[in-house]
Design a protein around this motif. Sequence first.
Motif, short mmCIF file in Angstrom:
data_model
loop_
_atom_site.label_atom_id
_atom_site.label_comp_id
_atom_site.label_asym_id
_atom_site.label_seq_id
_atom_site.Cartn_x
_atom_site.Cartn_y
_atom_site.Cartn_z
N GLY A 21 50.15 16.00 36.06
CA GLY A 21 51.02 14.99 36.36
C GLY A 21 50.79 14.37 37.65
N LEU A 22 50.21 15.40 38.59
CA LEU A 22 50.22 14.86 40.10
C LEU A 22 49.06 13.90 40.03
CD1 LEU A 22 50.09 18.65 41.61
CD2 LEU A 22 51.80 16.75 41.89
N ILE A 23 47.94 14.09 39.14
CA ILE A 23 46.97 13.02 39.10
C ILE A 23 47.59 11.81 38.55
CG2 ILE A 23 44.55 12.48 38.15
CD1 ILE A 23 44.22 15.80 38.17
N VAL A 24 48.34 11.73 37.31
CA VAL A 24 48.71 10.55 37.04
C VAL A 24 49.51 10.11 38.04
CG1 VAL A 24 50.30 9.59 35.30
CG2 VAL A 24 48.65 11.43 34.65
N ILE B 239 36.41 16.50 23.86
CA ILE B 239 37.38 16.08 24.90
C ILE B 239 38.30 17.07 24.78
CG2 ILE B 239 38.96 14.44 24.94
CD1 ILE B 239 37.10 12.27 23.67
N SER B 240 38.73 17.64 23.52
CA SER B 240 39.82 18.48 23.45
C SER B 240 39.75 19.83 24.13
CB SER B 240 39.95 18.96 22.03
OG SER B 240 39.43 19.90 21.59
N LYS B 241 38.70 19.99 24.59
CA LYS B 241 38.14 21.34 25.43
C LYS B 241 38.72 21.00 26.75
CE LYS B 241 34.75 23.79 23.18
NZ LYS B 241 34.55 23.32 22.06
N VAL B 242 38.86 19.96 27.37
CA VAL B 242 39.36 19.80 28.84
C VAL B 242 40.66 19.56 28.99
CG1 VAL B 242 37.34 19.09 29.62
CG2 VAL B 242 38.84 17.35 28.81
N LEU B 243 41.38 19.55 27.79
CA LEU B 243 42.90 18.99 27.63
C LEU B 243 43.65 20.53 27.55
CD1 LEU B 243 43.16 15.99 25.20
CD2 LEU B 243 42.91 16.20 27.83
N PRO B 244 44.39 21.04 28.58
CA PRO B 244 45.11 22.06 28.78
C PRO B 244 46.10 22.48 27.50
CG PRO B 244 45.74 20.84 30.49
CD PRO B 244 44.87 20.31 29.99
N LEU B 245 46.45 21.32 27.12
CA LEU B 245 47.52 21.42 25.94
C LEU B 245 46.99 22.03 24.58
CD1 LEU B 245 50.47 20.73 25.59
CD2 LEU B 245 49.55 18.73 24.19
N THR B 246 45.54 22.01 24.41
CA THR B 246 44.73 22.40 23.39
C THR B 246 44.87 23.90 23.25
OG1 THR B 246 43.23 20.46 23.75
CG2 THR B 246 42.62 22.44 22.17
N TYR B 247 44.86 24.61 24.47
CA TYR B 247 44.73 26.05 24.63
C TYR B 247 46.39 26.52 24.34
CZ TYR B 247 40.24 25.00 26.23
OH TYR B 247 38.96 24.42 26.29
N GLY B 248 47.37 25.81 25.19
CA GLY B 248 48.71 26.23 25.22
C GLY B 248 49.12 26.07 23.69
N GLY C 256 44.73 25.45 34.61
CA GLY C 256 46.04 25.03 35.33
C GLY C 256 45.56 24.97 36.93
N VAL C 257 45.12 26.14 37.33
CA VAL C 257 44.83 26.18 38.81
C VAL C 257 43.99 25.05 39.27
CG1 VAL C 257 43.69 27.71 40.77
CG2 VAL C 257 44.86 28.77 38.92
N ALA C 258 42.94 24.77 38.51
CA ALA C 258 42.09 23.67 39.01
C ALA C 258 42.83 22.31 39.02
CB ALA C 258 40.71 23.55 37.79
N TYR C 259 43.55 22.18 37.88
CA TYR C 259 44.33 20.64 38.00
C TYR C 259 45.13 20.67 38.96
CZ TYR C 259 42.68 18.73 33.39
OH TYR C 259 41.82 18.10 32.31
N VAL C 260 45.85 21.84 39.30
CA VAL C 260 46.65 21.84 40.39
C VAL C 260 46.25 21.51 41.71
CG1 VAL C 260 48.55 23.18 41.49
CG2 VAL C 260 48.73 23.19 39.20
#
Lengths: 276, 340
Positions: free
Chosen positions: A169-172, A213-222, A249-253
């Motif tokens: 969200g921060l990046i968006v 692509i799905s591998k970099v999306l956190p939602l996949t794992y969640g 999560g840490v990386a994205y934040v």
Amino acid sequence: MVTKVMALHSLRVIFAAAKFNLIITLRFFSGTAIALRLFAPIMTLGSAWILYNHIYQGALAPEFGSSGYMSFIAIGNAFYVFVFAAAFVVGRVMFWERAAGTIEATFMTPMNRLAYMAGIMVAAALNSLIDFAAVFLVGIPFGFQVTSPNIPLFLSSMLLTAFALFGVGLIVNAITLTFRDRTTTANTLMILYLVFSGLVCPIELMPQWAQMISKVLPLTYGLKIMRTSLLGVAASGVTYDLAILFIMGVAYVLIGALTLKLIEKNLKKKALLSVF
Amino acid sequence: MGVRRSEFAVEVRELSRDYISTRRNHLIGKKTTTIVKALDHISFEIQEGELFGLLGPNGAGKTTTVKILCTLLEPTGGHAFVKGYDVVKEAKHVRKIVNMVAGGERMLYYRLTGRENLTYFADLYDVPRKEVASRVNRLLELVGLSERADDEVEKYSKGMKQRLQICRGLINEPEVLFLDEPTLGLDVSIAKDIRKFIQEKIVKEQGKTVLLTTHYMYEAEEMCDRVGFLNNGELVAVGHSEELKRKMPLGFSIELLVTRLSNETLEGLKHLECVKKAITTDYEGETEDEKIDRLVINVESDKAVPKVLDYMSNKHCRVVAVNLRGPTLEDLFMFYAGET
Ligand SMILES: Nc1ncnc2c1ncn2[C@@H]1O[C@H](COP(=O)(O)OP(=O)(O)OP(=O)(O)O)[C@@H](O)[C@H]1O
Ligand SMILES: [Mg+2]
């Protein structure tokens, strides 16, 4: 001492931003609004139900798991509202504040910007719990069922996903502000998640490039963790996913926090704080 | 960094700000870039506890200056310090000790009530928790919003929003307060109350520093210790307003009510060195059966007054009333706004 004062102030900012943003969103909340929020899950789950029962006649690939297609879809949909919170609320909060003319007032305060955004995320996540619950409730008559739920795992999947999506969200947020774009970025992201996170179709059934692509999306794992927690699969299967989700999560934040700093600087350089 | 401490509340050194705007005439046309020099190397300082007025026509650069000083805009050149803190490098510290109120209806959350807005900003400024409620009440009381405190801001009139903004600007008890047309849209009596509050409470009693921009010259006249005139991004004059008026070549008007004025006396008056122009007009009224004439005399400086009075008495005219009308800030404004 100084850091303690700063930390306390940041906590206060998170709390205040969450509280007042919840008030802002829910102030004019009405019965109609609740009905409207039930509309989307009814439509999605309903059309999935029709597809599954009447078009495909209940045929299902084994990758969907043993709990049935409707449970698979319901969980995917419930999670989707989290993405909405991150992409559309956190990702556009400053865009709206700039349009409403409050961004100058908030940026003038000495508050920690990241704490402020975290408060917004908390409000958005709490607010989206309403939709989250609505999906599950609507899902029951369509055949959604929980088998021996693992509550701690369920909660960690929600918290960790919300944390990682906060970073996204921060990046968006930085993108919407920079390109002065109200919806395209958030919409694109929503579609990206819808298609590539395994919301409607198991990852394993997707082509190789889509799986990348799905591998970099956190939602996949969640999602995977949450399905495991609700559908009675052994938790040991998702230890790896928990770790990945946390690290991601840490990386994205971290990246998000950096973009937040850069965007503020950029807005002040280019005099874009009071434009629409 | 942070070593340089200034003795001024606000210090502006060679401050510049360019706005670069690019535009296309068509969707895929050539881009044209224009640069507006909103501020062009301006320097001034504001003493601690001073009420300083920044005046000038639309587009002069007042808001640009204010925004830089409250960390909302980066300068493209030069430096600015608030209480010795660099507004760019030490922005976070500056934010703790300043606040800004602008005219217009922005900078408030419309869906929150007046009280909620102030409480929210108190949290963001880290106002001591125990003080929040009483400070909010006190501020609402000051601007006469106590009764509407629990209504959403969207239900306020324009002036009520402006009053609430003033409360927001005072919520962190700033050391330096920037007021960018703060009384825009306020009714006469509220505006007067707020001017009085700023002058007496904020500046005189609490010793805070205020930078005010306004288009109401009487407001500046009434409130400001010193003023600066901006025009086209340049600071064309700065100083005490009385001093600026005295220096102004436009001069003063002496208005005299006299009796026994002869044509000869009038002609002689016009030839006095200090007199630029003199005209008579009829005056309705008489004293002790003598006719009264009204004389308006343009002079270069107020030093001409005794010379004119001496001349009149030498000519055996009796002066019934004297009124010296100096240049007003409005005259100054017109004068400096014409300069480029
Ligand atoms: N964001 C911006 N982009 C481009 N130009 C700008 C921007 N903001 C201000 N300007 C220009 O900078 C100049 C100074 O503007 P500023 O708002 O500081 O004037 P002002 O003295 O506050 O005027 P007013 O009395 O109308 O409020 C003007 O020429 C204006 O057009
Ligand atoms: Mg202005």
